[in-house]
Write an enzyme that holds these catalytic residues in place. Sequence first.
Site, PDB file in Angstrom:
ATOM      1  N   GLY A 121       0.837  -1.189   0.000  1.00 36.71           N
ATOM      2  CA  GLY A 121       0.000   0.000   0.000  1.00 36.71           C
ATOM      3  C   GLY A 121       0.874   1.241   0.000  1.00 36.71           C
ATOM      4  N   LYS A 122       0.312   2.362  -0.387  1.00 38.61           N
ATOM      5  CA  LYS A 122       1.043   3.631  -0.345  1.00 38.61           C
ATOM      6  C   LYS A 122       0.044   4.761  -0.478  1.00 38.61           C
ATOM      7  CE  LYS A 122       5.469   4.826  -0.049  1.00 38.61           C
ATOM      8  NZ  LYS A 122       6.481   4.139   0.770  1.00 38.61           N
ATOM      9  N   GLY A 123       0.325   5.871   0.169  1.00 38.98           N
ATOM     10  CA  GLY A 123      -0.598   6.991   0.077  1.00 38.98           C
ATOM     11  C   GLY A 123       0.091   8.302   0.342  1.00 38.98           C
TER      12      GLY A 123
END
Length: 432
Positions: A121-123
């Site tokens: 995941g990444k944000g």
Amino acid sequence: MAQSEENAVAAEESNAEPESETALETARRQLERAAGLVDVNPGIIERLKHPTKVQRVAVPLKRDDGTVTVYTGYRSQHDDVRGPYKGGLRYHPNVTEDECVGLSMWMTWKCAVMDLPFGGGKGGIVVDPKDLSLGEKERLTRRFAEEVRDFVGPEKDIPAPDMGTDAQTMAWFMDAYSMQEGETQPGVVTGKPPVLGGSYGRAAAPGRSVAIIAREVIDHYEMDIEETTVAVQGFGSVGANAARILDDYGATIVAVSDVNGGIYDPDGLDTHAVPTHEEQPEGVMKYDSPAEISNEDLLELDVDVLIPAAIGDVITAENAEDVRADIVIEGANGPTTFAAAEILESNDVAVVPDILANAGGVTVSYFEWLQNINRRSWSLKRVNDELETAMLRAWDDVSDAKAEFDVTWRDAAYVVALSRIAEAKESRGLWP
């Protein structure tokens, strides 16, 4: 700027580097190259080219002067076949959807290389954190946590610090999430202060893993670490810890840099005396050294080991021919473009990828997650010992794959990751 789809396809077919290669484009090209090395169902490769979900949210912030600014936030969830999504949360003016997707793909591979029960995941939020007061940053973080609350959680998606965020940011995020859940949920994020369930050694872990892997690579090529010269671009958390630990191992750190430029001493710097960005923002240039050097020139120094540990896309098709290091250890995420990697390979420069080298961050995040679930706290010594064991196990796996397939270090890491992910996907199947 991202290319049009047609231009991207043309660039891939010609193997020419796009004018501006995004993290997503690089990640997909690396995946396609690695797919040719292992016997994986093409349908699985096709699925891995795309994130499961990408959340885009508006994040309104009431500024200190009473005005309201609306920022854009993203959270990319790439693949969770092996466990919850896991990845950083960055505050930076250049955050884009494609960047978040590409970085989440790398997190999937990184977790698989380390054999962690997580997916990628990444944000981030499109904002310059330097433009925010402390109160504004807190309010922005809490509102973002509320906007993505339905998509994150200890068993769903677990953010961590990244560029422009830190332990305090994670504390605010955890508190905002917990307030809405009605109970304290320390496992919703990692990288928190130890007083709130954070793990000792988490902040230093990416740099420590870079140093551990660099030490093993130096030994692999039968070099004497006490006669090895090292240049480090980026003297922040990753670069400074890597440099100082390698210094302690006996290597000679001849150059380090921050955003303003670098310092150089062929006889070696006292890295413990050079202030990190956290200790003294932009303080590298204030250290008394024999010579100053630009970030660009640092990449072209005649050293044994080069560690790009600042930002992505610093080694490109334009400067790869000028890289004179024998070994490149990727401390930052995606510092080498796809085309640059091919040039380095043709010049016999060994490149150890970020998905192995800086994986200490997500590994200690896993340790923190375990501590939160079990409501137990590990000592710093235990964390560092467990990290050393995990990094050496991953190093052995990647080294074995490199020897078996006779490929580059990056391809070997992808072989390990893809094999594990493909096995998990085959076992779970595709429903419906």
